[in-house]
Every structure is written in structure tokens, then in C-alpha cells.
Design an enzyme around this catalytic site. Structure first.
Site, short mmCIF file in Angstrom:
data_model
loop_
_atom_site.label_atom_id
_atom_site.label_comp_id
_atom_site.label_asym_id
_atom_site.label_seq_id
_atom_site.Cartn_x
_atom_site.Cartn_y
_atom_site.Cartn_z
N GLY A 103 0.82 -1.20 0.00
CA GLY A 103 0.00 0.00 0.00
C GLY A 103 0.86 1.25 0.00
O GLY A 103 2.00 1.22 0.48
N GLN A 108 2.92 9.89 1.32
CA GLN A 108 4.27 9.30 1.36
C GLN A 108 5.13 9.72 0.18
O GLN A 108 6.35 9.62 0.23
CB GLN A 108 4.17 7.76 1.38
N CYS A 148 6.06 -0.37 6.97
CA CYS A 148 5.68 0.82 6.19
C CYS A 148 6.85 1.22 5.30
O CYS A 148 8.00 1.21 5.75
CB CYS A 148 5.34 1.95 7.15
N LEU A 149 6.56 1.58 4.06
CA LEU A 149 7.62 1.99 3.14
C LEU A 149 8.31 3.26 3.63
O LEU A 149 9.45 3.53 3.25
CB LEU A 149 7.06 2.21 1.73
N HIS A 190 -4.22 1.64 7.78
CA HIS A 190 -2.83 2.12 7.84
C HIS A 190 -2.63 3.28 6.84
O HIS A 190 -2.10 4.33 7.19
CB HIS A 190 -1.87 0.95 7.52
N GLU A 191 -3.10 3.07 5.60
CA GLU A 191 -2.90 4.11 4.57
C GLU A 191 -3.74 5.35 4.87
O GLU A 191 -3.30 6.48 4.61
CB GLU A 191 -3.24 3.57 3.17
N HIS A 194 -1.98 7.69 7.10
CA HIS A 194 -1.00 8.56 6.42
C HIS A 194 -1.65 9.87 5.96
O HIS A 194 -1.04 10.93 6.02
CB HIS A 194 -0.43 7.87 5.18
#
Ligand SMILES: [Zn+2]
Length: 226
Positions: A103, A108, A148-149, A190-191, A194
Site C-alpha cells: 500500500g 508518502q 511501512c515503506l 494504515h494508509e 497517512h
């Protein structure tokens, strides 16, 4: 013994049924589960956005990393559905698949629009894009070890809702509504965090978060020294 066993099983069945009713779930005679609680009522499955990954995009977007303050920006709703938006979505998918991640939120990649892309399928064949997502119902809880990226190499248990109902727009601005659970529900939550400037490490204690920051610092130093 058998009798006792049968009795226990019957009690268990009753308990399970009671629990299911409490969570608003029941089963058709054919075993298919349906919901008694209106937000989870049966409806046609939301079609997944059938956008294949774009292997032709080789320019990857730069992913911001914790503790970059830009990750704390609150995203604004998407209101224009133009060609630039389509290109951004394709570039976000390409960046997510290449990372690889399941995701990616626009925040991000330093674009502060309420937009996220994801694909939780093992075959990486179910890309999903949600614009202006809203969770309108949630139930239960699950703990999942998240990564997480923007926080590379760090994984931690986070508790989130188990089942959610989401309303959003697709990439062309058409309303979509989906009901989901398990990993996909975790990923959406989660996304969506962000998009309001929140990271999964915010769920950790301040001490643990500080350790994460130091570990990332160290990783970056050794990467730049190499
Ligand atoms: Zn993330």
C-alpha cells in the site's frame, strides 16, 4: 463420554451462534454468511479497480521516510479527476510494486491529496485505488505486525478494527463502497492514517518510537557510508 462430548459441542454451537448474533452475523442454510447489522448487509461485492500495473513507468516517485515532517501533513480531498491525477495514480502503483509494498498513500510521495493505492493479493493482480476514503462502519479488532515503506525495516504489532465498511471514489470520481476485513482492512486503515499525517509508529510508546528513529538514522548512515 460421547454424550458429554455431544453436549459440549451443542453448547459450543449455541455460544458461537449467540456470539455471531452479537456481532450481527448469521448464516444462510447453505453456509454463506450474511450480516444482520445494516452497514454489513449483503450487497454486490465492490469490483476491484482493474488497472494493471504499468511496467512502462520507470521513473519511481521518491518515498518520504520517518521522521520527515512532510509525513505529518494533512491531505486535502481530491476534487479534480484529470490526466495528471491518472498519471499520479499509475506512478504510485509502479512505485508501490517496485518497492515492493502492499500500500502507498499520496502523503508518502509528498502529494497531499486524499488518495491511496494498494494491492494485498499474493499474485499482485488486484490493484485498488481509493480517493477521499471514509470508514463508515467498523467492528471487532485484530492485531497485525505492520511495516511501512516510510519506516523501512521496522515492524510492529498494531491493533486495528477487524471489519470495516469504506466509502470512497474510484480514479474517475465514481463512488465506491466496500466491505472488507483481514489484511485489506488493516492496509486501508494504515494508509488512511497517512492521509491525516499519522504513522504506525505513533501507536508505539515514545521510547520505542525513539528507538525506531535511531535505528533508521543508523541504517541511513551505514547506507551513505557504503
Ligand atoms: Zn505506511
Amino acid at each position: 463420554m460421547n454424550f458429554l462430548l455431544e453436549k459440549t459441542t451443542a453448547i459450543q454451537k449455541l455460544l458461537t451462534r449467540a456470539q455471531n448474533w452479537r456481532f450481527g452475523r448469521a448464516k444462510y442454510p447453505n453456509g454463506v454468511e450474511f450480516s444482520l447489522w445494516p452497514p454489513f448487509a449483503p450487497r454486490r461485492r465492490q469490483r476491484l479497480e482493474a488497472t494493471p500495473p504499468r511496467p512502462d513507468i520507470d521513473e519511481m516517485l521518491n518515498i518520504l521516510e520517518f521522521p520527515d515532517p512532510r509525513l505529518r501533513t494533512k491531505a486535502q480531498p481530491v476534487t479534480v479527476f484529470d490526466q495528471a491525477l491518472q498519471e499520479l495514480i499509475d506512478a504510485m502503483f509502479a512505485t508501490m510494486y517496485a518497492a515492493p509494498g502492499i500500500g502507498l498513500a499520496a502523503t508518502q510521495v509528498d502529494v497531499h491529496k486524499r488518495l491511496l493505492v494498494m494491492d494485498v493479493s499474493e499474485e499482485r493482480t488486484q490493484p485498488l485505488v481509493l480517493l477521499n476514503p471514509r470508514i463508515i462502519a467498523r467492528e471487532g479488532s485484530q492485531v497485525y505486525q505492520e511495516g511501512c515503506l516510510s519506516v523501512p525495516g521496522i515492524f510492529a504489532d498494531v491493533e486495528r478494527a477487524d471489519r470495516i465498511v469504506v466509502e470512497a471514489l474510484d480514479r474517475h470520481g465514481e463512488p465506491v463502497r466496500m466491505e472488507t476485513d483481514a489484511l485489506q482492512a488493516v492496509c486501508i486503515q494504515h494508509e488512511m492514517d497517512h492521509l491525516v499525517g499519522k504513522l504506525f509508529v505513533d501507536y508505539l510508546s515514545p521510547l520505542k518510537r525513539e528507538l525506531v528513529r535511531k535505528k533508521l538514522d543508523k541504517q541511513r548512515r551505514s547506507a551513505s557510508a557504503a
